[in-house]
Design a protein around this motif. Structure first.
Motif, PDB file in Angstrom:
ATOM      1  N   VAL A 240     -55.862 -53.939 -48.703  1.00  0.00           N
ATOM      2  CA  VAL A 240     -56.131 -53.212 -47.467  1.00  0.00           C
ATOM      3  C   VAL A 240     -57.603 -53.279 -47.060  1.00  0.00           C
ATOM      4  O   VAL A 240     -57.944 -52.946 -45.928  1.00  0.00           O
ATOM      5  CB  VAL A 240     -55.688 -51.739 -47.578  1.00  0.00           C
ATOM      6  N   ARG A 241     -58.466 -53.708 -47.992  1.00  0.00           N
ATOM      7  CA  ARG A 241     -59.882 -53.812 -47.665  1.00  0.00           C
ATOM      8  C   ARG A 241     -60.528 -54.848 -48.569  1.00  0.00           C
ATOM      9  O   ARG A 241     -60.185 -54.943 -49.754  1.00  0.00           O
ATOM     10  CB  ARG A 241     -60.583 -52.458 -47.842  1.00  0.00           C
ATOM     11  N   LEU A 242     -61.442 -55.639 -47.992  1.00  0.00           N
ATOM     12  CA  LEU A 242     -62.240 -56.599 -48.757  1.00  0.00           C
ATOM     13  C   LEU A 242     -63.702 -56.353 -48.430  1.00  0.00           C
ATOM     14  O   LEU A 242     -64.067 -56.165 -47.274  1.00  0.00           O
ATOM     15  CB  LEU A 242     -61.895 -58.045 -48.400  1.00  0.00           C
ATOM     16  N   ASN A 243     -64.548 -56.372 -49.452  1.00  0.00           N
ATOM     17  CA  ASN A 243     -65.959 -56.110 -49.248  1.00  0.00           C
ATOM     18  C   ASN A 243     -66.757 -57.054 -50.135  1.00  0.00           C
ATOM     19  O   ASN A 243     -66.593 -57.057 -51.346  1.00  0.00           O
ATOM     20  CB  ASN A 243     -66.268 -54.648 -49.608  1.00  0.00           C
ATOM     21  N   GLY A 244     -67.604 -57.891 -49.535  1.00  0.00           N
ATOM     22  CA  GLY A 244     -68.393 -58.813 -50.343  1.00  0.00           C
ATOM     23  C   GLY A 244     -68.938 -59.969 -49.543  1.00  0.00           C
ATOM     24  O   GLY A 244     -69.235 -59.852 -48.354  1.00  0.00           O
ATOM     25  N   THR A 245     -69.041 -61.135 -50.180  1.00  0.00           N
ATOM     26  CA  THR A 245     -69.595 -62.326 -49.553  1.00  0.00           C
ATOM     27  C   THR A 245     -68.918 -63.548 -50.163  1.00  0.00           C
ATOM     28  O   THR A 245     -67.881 -63.427 -50.819  1.00  0.00           O
ATOM     29  CB  THR A 245     -71.126 -62.382 -49.754  1.00  0.00           C
ATOM     30  N   HIS A 257     -72.773 -60.974 -45.795  1.00  0.00           N
ATOM     31  CA  HIS A 257     -71.908 -59.953 -46.374  1.00  0.00           C
ATOM     32  C   HIS A 257     -70.994 -59.359 -45.303  1.00  0.00           C
ATOM     33  O   HIS A 257     -71.418 -59.159 -44.167  1.00  0.00           O
ATOM     34  CB  HIS A 257     -72.742 -58.846 -47.021  1.00  0.00           C
ATOM     35  N   MET A 258     -69.776 -59.070 -45.703  1.00  0.00           N
ATOM     36  CA  MET A 258     -68.801 -58.555 -44.753  1.00  0.00           C
ATOM     37  C   MET A 258     -67.941 -57.472 -45.387  1.00  0.00           C
ATOM     38  O   MET A 258     -67.709 -57.468 -46.594  1.00  0.00           O
ATOM     39  CB  MET A 258     -67.914 -59.686 -44.243  1.00  0.00           C
ATOM     40  N   ASP A 259     -67.468 -56.566 -44.554  1.00  0.00           N
ATOM     41  CA  ASP A 259     -66.552 -55.498 -44.958  1.00  0.00           C
ATOM     42  C   ASP A 259     -65.338 -55.597 -44.041  1.00  0.00           C
ATOM     43  O   ASP A 259     -65.429 -55.328 -42.843  1.00  0.00           O
ATOM     44  CB  ASP A 259     -67.246 -54.144 -44.815  1.00  0.00           C
ATOM     45  N   SER A 260     -64.197 -55.999 -44.600  1.00  0.00           N
ATOM     46  CA  SER A 260     -63.011 -56.332 -43.812  1.00  0.00           C
ATOM     47  C   SER A 260     -61.915 -55.307 -44.067  1.00  0.00           C
ATOM     48  O   SER A 260     -61.563 -55.019 -45.215  1.00  0.00           O
ATOM     49  CB  SER A 260     -62.522 -57.735 -44.207  1.00  0.00           C
ATOM     50  N   TRP A 261     -61.358 -54.747 -42.972  1.00  0.00           N
ATOM     51  CA  TRP A 261     -60.341 -53.698 -43.050  1.00  0.00           C
ATOM     52  C   TRP A 261     -59.027 -54.187 -42.450  1.00  0.00           C
ATOM     53  O   TRP A 261     -59.013 -54.934 -41.465  1.00  0.00           O
ATOM     54  CB  TRP A 261     -60.793 -52.457 -42.303  1.00  0.00           C
ATOM     55  N   ARG A 262     -57.930 -53.693 -43.040  1.00  0.00           N
ATOM     56  CA  ARG A 262     -56.598 -54.007 -42.541  1.00  0.00           C
ATOM     57  C   ARG A 262     -55.852 -52.713 -42.223  1.00  0.00           C
ATOM     58  O   ARG A 262     -56.116 -51.674 -42.824  1.00  0.00           O
ATOM     59  CB  ARG A 262     -55.817 -54.815 -43.572  1.00  0.00           C
ATOM     60  N   LEU A 263     -54.899 -52.808 -41.293  1.00  0.00           N
ATOM     61  CA  LEU A 263     -54.096 -51.653 -40.890  1.00  0.00           C
ATOM     62  C   LEU A 263     -52.622 -51.958 -41.087  1.00  0.00           C
ATOM     63  O   LEU A 263     -52.179 -53.095 -40.887  1.00  0.00           O
ATOM     64  CB  LEU A 263     -54.368 -51.288 -39.427  1.00  0.00           C
ATOM     65  N   ASN A 264     -51.859 -50.927 -41.457  1.00  0.00           N
ATOM     66  CA  ASN A 264     -50.416 -51.070 -41.668  1.00  0.00           C
ATOM     67  C   ASN A 264     -49.701 -50.798 -40.343  1.00  0.00           C
ATOM     68  O   ASN A 264     -49.239 -49.694 -40.084  1.00  0.00           O
ATOM     69  CB  ASN A 264     -49.967 -50.088 -42.754  1.00  0.00           C
ATOM     70  N   LEU A 265     -49.608 -51.819 -39.505  1.00  0.00           N
ATOM     71  CA  LEU A 265     -49.092 -51.674 -38.141  1.00  0.00           C
ATOM     72  C   LEU A 265     -47.634 -52.075 -38.020  1.00  0.00           C
ATOM     73  O   LEU A 265     -47.000 -51.797 -36.999  1.00  0.00           O
ATOM     74  CB  LEU A 265     -49.942 -52.507 -37.180  1.00  0.00           C
ATOM     75  N   THR A 584     -72.253 -50.139 -35.419  1.00  0.00           N
ATOM     76  CA  THR A 584     -72.166 -49.335 -36.632  1.00  0.00           C
ATOM     77  C   THR A 584     -71.011 -49.848 -37.491  1.00  0.00           C
ATOM     78  O   THR A 584     -70.147 -50.570 -37.002  1.00  0.00           O
ATOM     79  CB  THR A 584     -71.931 -47.847 -36.298  1.00  0.00           C
ATOM     80  N   PRO A 585     -70.962 -49.463 -38.771  1.00  0.00           N
ATOM     81  CA  PRO A 585     -69.855 -49.932 -39.623  1.00  0.00           C
ATOM     82  C   PRO A 585     -68.515 -49.368 -39.181  1.00  0.00           C
ATOM     83  O   PRO A 585     -68.436 -48.346 -38.495  1.00  0.00           O
ATOM     84  CB  PRO A 585     -70.240 -49.398 -41.011  1.00  0.00           C
ATOM     85  N   PHE A 586     -67.461 -50.044 -39.591  1.00  0.00           N
ATOM     86  CA  PHE A 586     -66.107 -49.528 -39.411  1.00  0.00           C
ATOM     87  C   PHE A 586     -65.753 -48.670 -40.619  1.00  0.00           C
ATOM     88  O   PHE A 586     -66.124 -48.977 -41.751  1.00  0.00           O
ATOM     89  CB  PHE A 586     -65.100 -50.672 -39.315  1.00  0.00           C
ATOM     90  N   TYR A 587     -65.014 -47.601 -40.380  1.00  0.00           N
ATOM     91  CA  TYR A 587     -64.481 -46.817 -41.489  1.00  0.00           C
ATOM     92  C   TYR A 587     -63.214 -46.101 -41.015  1.00  0.00           C
ATOM     93  O   TYR A 587     -63.190 -44.883 -40.851  1.00  0.00           O
ATOM     94  CB  TYR A 587     -65.505 -45.814 -42.015  1.00  0.00           C
ATOM     95  N   PRO A 588     -62.123 -46.849 -40.811  1.00  0.00           N
ATOM     96  CA  PRO A 588     -60.879 -46.229 -40.321  1.00  0.00           C
ATOM     97  C   PRO A 588     -60.214 -45.395 -41.402  1.00  0.00           C
ATOM     98  O   PRO A 588     -60.361 -45.670 -42.598  1.00  0.00           O
ATOM     99  CB  PRO A 588     -60.018 -47.440 -39.958  1.00  0.00           C
ATOM    100  N   ARG A 589     -59.494 -44.393 -40.983  1.00  0.00           N
ATOM    101  CA  ARG A 589     -58.680 -43.615 -41.913  1.00  0.00           C
ATOM    102  C   ARG A 589     -57.336 -44.315 -42.048  1.00  0.00           C
ATOM    103  O   ARG A 589     -56.546 -44.356 -41.114  1.00  0.00           O
ATOM    104  CB  ARG A 589     -58.487 -42.188 -41.416  1.00  0.00           C
ATOM    105  N   LEU A 590     -57.082 -44.866 -43.212  1.00  0.00           N
ATOM    106  CA  LEU A 590     -55.880 -45.666 -43.400  1.00  0.00           C
ATOM    107  C   LEU A 590     -54.650 -44.773 -43.574  1.00  0.00           C
ATOM    108  O   LEU A 590     -54.690 -43.768 -44.292  1.00  0.00           O
ATOM    109  CB  LEU A 590     -56.036 -46.577 -44.616  1.00  0.00           C
ATOM    110  N   THR A 591     -53.577 -45.140 -42.913  1.00  0.00           N
ATOM    111  CA  THR A 591     -52.286 -44.471 -43.029  1.00  0.00           C
ATOM    112  C   THR A 591     -51.202 -45.527 -43.099  1.00  0.00           C
ATOM    113  O   THR A 591     -51.409 -46.677 -42.699  1.00  0.00           O
ATOM    114  CB  THR A 591     -52.010 -43.544 -41.836  1.00  0.00           C
ATOM    115  N   ARG A 592     -50.038 -45.127 -43.596  1.00  0.00           N
ATOM    116  CA  ARG A 592     -48.925 -46.069 -43.673  1.00  0.00           C
ATOM    117  C   ARG A 592     -48.174 -46.125 -42.351  1.00  0.00           C
ATOM    118  O   ARG A 592     -48.169 -45.172 -41.576  1.00  0.00           O
ATOM    119  CB  ARG A 592     -47.967 -45.675 -44.801  1.00  0.00           C
TER     120      ARG A 592
END
Length: 612
Positions: A240-245, A257-265, A584-592
């Motif tokens: 659900v999330r990857l953080n690194g390079t 460096h990147m911070d990658s977020w996924r959503l359960n859509l 600014t950075p992303f920081y979503p609240r993850l839900t199913r």
């Protein structure tokens, strides 16, 4: 310290955006007592117990509102497999799920947008933008994750140096693809043969309990391998999330460096949605070869994939049947109005099909309420109602076609209060009232037959300077007769803040369909209001003239629906918390998928003054 709110009182709709919410302002991750370890996983490692609401299956609480309207990838068979009992089995499971996701999305061509701000140090504000860059296109998520762009660039400058290392790894159509490359950890070789996986701990991201792993490439596994951390949800074991390079870096190029977020859509899959990138060190004495912040947003997964035999988007125009006995034929004026409406509908449909315009939704109705507040108090009576739609892109842009006003997501994001929003919308309302939009050339359907990547070359809604001046004058008149007349000082502050950053934010201020808010580093829109209000002063913490990008509107990446952000406000404690117009950075609240729990915003914002 002040806490701000943005409300639409006339519509009885409270729209509260969060005050600058850095990562720590979100609910603290509930880290368990399991200590991080640098030891490789063994078959004897036990999986932490899975209990509570996160152990429920997706099908137990479906949500009709989140059900995609078009076809979706079939649900994976992973939910039918027995739960893993060792960490080795967990690793095997999320490796398999990552490859399943690649297959499920291989035929998708979502829209991808990257906005970059180069940074310089500032004694008062920390780091501030020095220049910016913008890229927009469609991304083919097949074997090479290629990209087709709506906008063209000469390929020179910082982005070319940053992306240079990717050219030997993938066939590339466009250098900024690098910012969207971390949709996956490794497109071709994400397996045990190339990587080591080390379990760290359990952690909550929003409502989702995750297993956290450090991932590093094995020696001699190749260039450009993922190096960082992944978060794996503990139900179906999707990343659900990857953080690194990526490492090692090629000569004369950078892997940032990147911070990658996924959503359960959709059921069973977590799809890439947001990627935040950052480089630079602004500690005392630090010297940066390169410093920037960048946001990459992905949406439009359900857009129809372009095929060789279907390159021209078809436009459907509903016929209008007059049932009255006294008027079988339209009068000349009626025919003119119907022709203009057909042109308006064609444009709106075409922009929606290209993934640039959000489908009709709640945000449109909120914005339309603001327009109605101005129209009603000025006794404006038009033959057809005013519509307001949201352009999904970041550049600060408005335009109107027929009786439809279009405002960009980025512009809604940075406006500090309702009065400022009313001022921006009043300019386009003035164009409509003055008859500047009476243009029927887009009623010819052949003008809509072009590929998505040529949208900006085939559509345009700019006005001549005389019409812009006339619309500004009319907009001020409308505002002086509106419920917002006592709050126009806020509009003046916003325009002053925009002017203070205009020279550094050329890409953000470059419009692609309508007239710009300014030219050559000077804000020209609504200049009569720019002199109103107090002087701009960053040291006054209760003076919030403009917000960062991303705090007002969030977009569902699967179906493109726009929603207003709901989040708890946070007090501003220093001038550095304001961050007007900044990334600014992303920081979503993850839900199913199917959960009714409200999501927090993907990025943060400052709220405006009470009573607005």
């Amino acid at each position: 310290m002040r806490i701000w709110k943005w409300t639409f009182a006339a519509a009885f709709v409270a729209v509260t955006a969060a005050a600058q919410q850095p990562t720590q302002s979100q609910p603290a991750p509930q880290s368990h007592t399991t200590a991080p370890t640098s030891t490789s996983l063994s078959t004897g490692d036990a999986v932490p117990s899975v209990e509570g609401k996160d152990s429920q299956t997706v099908s137990e609480s479906p949500s009709a509102q989140q059900t995609p309207q078009q076809t979706t990838p079939p649900a994976p068979a992973a939910t039918l497999l027995p739960p893993p009992v060792t960490m080795d089995q967990v690793v095997d499971r999320f490796i398999d799920r990552e490859h399943d996701l690649m297959k499920a999305l291989a035929s998708r061509t979502p829209v991808v947008e990257t906005y970059i701000q180069n940074l310089r140090p500032d004694a008062q504000l920390g780091s501030v933008p020095s220049e910016d860059h913008y890229f927009l296109g469609r991304m083919d998520m097949g074997e090479t994750v290629d990209r087709q762009d709506y906008l063209k660039d000469d390929g020179h400058g910082m982005e070319s140096r940053l992306m240079g290392g990717f050219q030997k790894l993938f066939k590339m159509q466009y250098q900024p693809l690098g910012f969207s490359w971390m949709v996956y950890a490794d497109r071709s070789d994400f397996d045990r043969a190339h990587y080591e996986f080390h379990y760290v701990r359990r952690e909550f991201l929003g409502d989702i309990r995750c297993l956290v792993f450090d991932v590093k490439p094995k020696k001699d596994s190749g260039r450009g391998r993922f190096l960082g951390r992944v978060w794996v949800e503990d139900q179906d074991f999707n990343i659900v999330r990857l953080n690194g390079t990526y490492a090692p870096a090629p000569r004369n190029a950078f892997f940032f460096h990147m911070d990658s977020w996924r959503l359960n859509l959709i059921p069973g899959y977590w799809v890439p949605a947001y990627i935040y990138s950052e480089e630079g060190d602004f500690n005392a004495g630090a010297k940066n070869k390169i410093a920037f912040k960048a946001q990459t947003r992905i949406w439009g997964y359900e857009l129809k994939r372009e095929a060789k035999d279907d390159e021209l988007t078809q436009i459907r125009v509903d016929s209008v049947k007059d049932e009255s006995a006294t008027a079988q034929d339209a009068s000349p004026l009626q025919a003119e109005r119907l022709w203009q409406q057909q042109a308006e509908d064609n444009v709106v449909d075409r922009l929606t099909n290209a993934g640039l315009l959000a489908p009709e939704g709640d945000v449109d109705r909120i914005l339309q309420t603001v327009v109605n507040n101005v129209a009603v108090t000025n006794n404006i009576d038009l033959l057809r109602p005013i519509r307001v739609r949201v352009l999904l892109t970041s550049p600060l842009e408005t335009f109107s076609v027929g009786n439809t006003i279009v405002i960009s997501r980025g512009l809604v994001d940075v406006l500090p209060d309702e009065a400022s929003l009313a001022a921006i919308l009043s300019h386009e309302l003035a164009h409509i009232v003055l008859g500047h939009n009476l243009d029927g050339r887009y009623a010819f359907n052949d003008r809509m037959l072009f590929s998505d990547d040529s949208t900006y070359g085939n559509l345009g809604f700019k006005h001549i300077p005389e019409e812009e001046t006339e619309a500004d004058k009319k907009a001020v008149e409308l505002l002086n007769n509106s419920p917002y007349v006592q709050k126009l000082d806020n509009v003046g502050l916003f325009l002053k803040a925009l002017q203070s950053r205009a020279a550094q934010l050329n890409a953000l201020l470059t419009t692609h369909l309508g007239n710009p808010l300014g030219q050559n580093g000077t804000i020209t829109r609504l200049q009569a209001l720019a002199t109103k209000g107090p002087a701009l002063d960053n040291n006054k913490l209760d003076q919030v003239a403009a917000l960062p990008l991303g705090g007002r509107v969030k977009v569902n990446p699967w179906n493109d629906k726009a929603e207003m952000v709901k989040a708890a406000p946070v007090a501003i404690t220093s001038a550095r918390d304001k961050m007007p117009f900044e990334v600014t950075p992303f920081y979503p609240r993850l839900t199913r998928f199917g959960s009714t729990t409200p999501s927090a915003p993907p990025t943060t914002a400052v709220n405006s003054k009470p009573g607005n």
